[in-house]
Design an enzyme around this catalytic site. Structure first.
Site, short mmCIF file in Angstrom:
data_model
loop_
_atom_site.label_atom_id
_atom_site.label_comp_id
_atom_site.label_asym_id
_atom_site.label_seq_id
_atom_site.Cartn_x
_atom_site.Cartn_y
_atom_site.Cartn_z
N HIS A 13 1.04 -1.19 -0.09
CA HIS A 13 -0.03 -0.32 0.02
C HIS A 13 0.87 1.22 0.08
CE1 HIS A 13 -3.84 2.00 1.53
NE2 HIS A 13 -3.16 3.03 0.94
N ASN A 47 -5.16 6.86 -6.82
CA ASN A 47 -5.49 8.32 -6.77
C ASN A 47 -4.45 9.15 -7.23
OD1 ASN A 47 -3.82 7.60 -4.39
ND2 ASN A 47 -4.96 9.07 -2.92
N HIS A 200 -5.44 -0.51 5.73
CA HIS A 200 -4.91 0.41 7.07
C HIS A 200 -6.14 0.10 8.05
CE1 HIS A 200 -7.39 3.06 4.68
NE2 HIS A 200 -6.57 3.52 3.76
N ASP A 273 0.99 2.59 3.68
CA ASP A 273 0.12 3.63 3.23
C ASP A 273 1.00 4.81 2.96
OD1 ASP A 273 -2.02 5.17 2.29
OD2 ASP A 273 -2.96 5.26 4.35
N HIS A 277 3.09 14.22 0.96
CA HIS A 277 2.76 15.63 0.79
C HIS A 277 3.97 16.39 1.07
CE1 HIS A 277 -1.66 14.20 0.51
NE2 HIS A 277 -1.46 13.65 1.56
O1 DOR Z 1 -3.90 9.64 4.85
C1 DOR Z 1 -4.35 9.30 3.57
N1 DOR Z 1 -3.58 9.45 2.45
N2 DOR Z 1 -5.45 8.21 3.43
C2 DOR Z 1 -5.89 8.17 1.97
O2 DOR Z 1 -6.76 7.53 2.08
C3 DOR Z 1 -4.95 8.56 1.04
C4 DOR Z 1 -3.81 9.04 1.29
C5 DOR Z 1 -3.20 9.95 0.18
O3 DOR Z 1 -3.45 9.75 -1.07
O4 DOR Z 1 -2.63 10.99 0.46
ZN ZN Z 2 -3.62 4.82 1.07
#
Ligand code: DOR
Ligand code: ZN
Length: 389
Positions: A13, A47, A200, A273, A277
């Protein structure tokens, strides 16, 4: 024995942000971070921009990944509308050599029960059809389980997030919302015999549902993320918006339940996960606007090894009672994801060497993700990782 050899780990993930969000991260930078952290195979989420909901979008990602030589990147397809499932069906049935090649790089379908980064939340009809199709074609279906209505209701009951209190994020996406979504998903998996994997998993209640579903012999598996194993709502005080992710930080009781789930075999995988950013985006003065997600692909193995040698890396907690062994790393971060997503990796295909005597301090500036920060800044961990093959 201070040097150990492990198979290159699988992280099922990650978000590598390419194409479309490469100011945050890209395949080359994040593959570098993964390999530095002992992870040599990853499953990447849909995404991006465009999102991976068409044959063309998958083909584009596969082409880009072919240039990355040190890390095997596989991709999840996404679906926010029913028509996206047609693309998945075409890929899975693989009527042409090109589609058959794409299928080999695709690890399954990811659906979101609620919006998160990238607004991938799907409507009920699409979700139902996704479970049906994946059940029919035996495609692994991974779901982000948070109930959209319950989150909306919890959010409307809370005062607007104020700059002082990002911890409200955990109240606006409450544990009951995860439990309700998992319950609904298990109902669909039972009906369509879908190979269903909970992404998660973060709550004691959700874990208990998975435990019971496994007793019932439903084809269900789950993963937990390092940030839910090592951080709790108490960490908002030091992390602020850097501790914002979906599903959000939970209580100490939830954290203990996840470690118990690892010990008793309910938890199948640890997956990061990894969701980079930029620091600028995260440090946004309005916590409501700060994006959710934390990087983690490079720090997962050192954090886990620290527990495996009997330590505990959290700087404000002296020790933990959580049990964990190096063999668990191999089970949760190689064997299980390899089987669940049919990745076909051999243990000796790529190996890593770890010096367990080497202690080091995690510093964002020394890590390799393009985002340049970590929620574990200043933590003391063990394990110097080098490539063995
Ligand atoms: O915290 C998260 N960040 N949860 C998600 O579902 C998406 C992910 C992201 O792509 O930043
Ligand atoms: Zn994710």
């Amino acid at each position: 024995m201070t040097h150990i050899t492990l198979p290159g780990l699988i992280d099922c993930h990650v978000h590598f942000r390419e194409p479309g969000l490469t100011h945050k991260a890209d395949m080359a930078s994040e593959a570098h971070a993964a390999v530095a952290g002992g992870v040599t195979t990853v499953c990447e989420m849909p995404n991006t921009i465009p999102s991976t909901v068409s044959v063309e979008a998958l083909a584009d990602k596969v082409r880009r990944a072919a240039k990355i030589k040190n890390c095997d990147i596989r991709f999840f397809m996404g679906a926010t509308e029913k028509r996206h499932l047609m693309a998945l069906r075409d890929i899975w049935r693989g009527s042409s050599p090109i589609l058959q090649q794409l299928k080999k790089r695709c690890c399954g379908l990811k659906v979101y029960f609620d919006h998160s980064t990238g607004n991938q939340g799907a409507d009920q009809e699409t979700i139902t059809e996704a479970f049906r199709l994946c059940g029919e074609l035996r495609i692994p279906l991974v779901a982000h389980c948070e109930d959209a209505e319950m989150n909306a209701k919890a959010s409307s009951g809370e005062p607007r997030l104020s700059a002082a209190d990002v911890s409200l994020h955990s109240k606006m996406r409450p544990p009951e919302s995860e439990v309700a979504a998992i319950k609904r998903a298990l109902g669909l998996a039972r009906k369509y015999r879908t190979q269903f994997h909970v992404a998660h998993l973060s709550t004691a209640g959700g874990l208990q549902l998975v435990r019971e579903a496994k007793k019932e012999e439903l084809p269900v598996t789950c993963e937990v993320a390092p940030h839910h194993l090592f951080l709790t709502v108490e960490d908002y005080a030091t992390l602020g918006t850097l501790g914002k992710m979906n599903p959000p930080l939970r209580s100490k009781e939830d954290q203990a339940a996840l470690w118990e789930g690892i010990a008793d075999g309910t938890v199948d995988c640890i997956a990061t996960d990894h969701a980079p950013h930029t620091l600028e985006e995260k440090k946004c003065t309005d916590p409501l606007k700060a994006p959710s997600g934390v990087p983690g692909v490079e720090t997962m193995l050192p954090l886990l090894l620290t527990v495996a040698v009997g330590g505990w890396p959290h700087p404000e907690e002296k020790f933990s009672a959580f049990r964990f062994q190096i063999s668990d790393v191999v089970r949760l971060c190689f064997e299980n994801p390899n089987r669940i997503f049919s990745l076909g990796k051999r243990k000796d295909e790529y190996q890593i060497k770890v010096d367990l005597e080497k202690e080091w301090i995690v510093k964002g500036k020394n890590l390799h993700s393009k985002c340049g920060w970590t929620p574990y800044e200043g933590w003391r961990v063990v394990g110097e990782i080098t490539s063995a093959t």
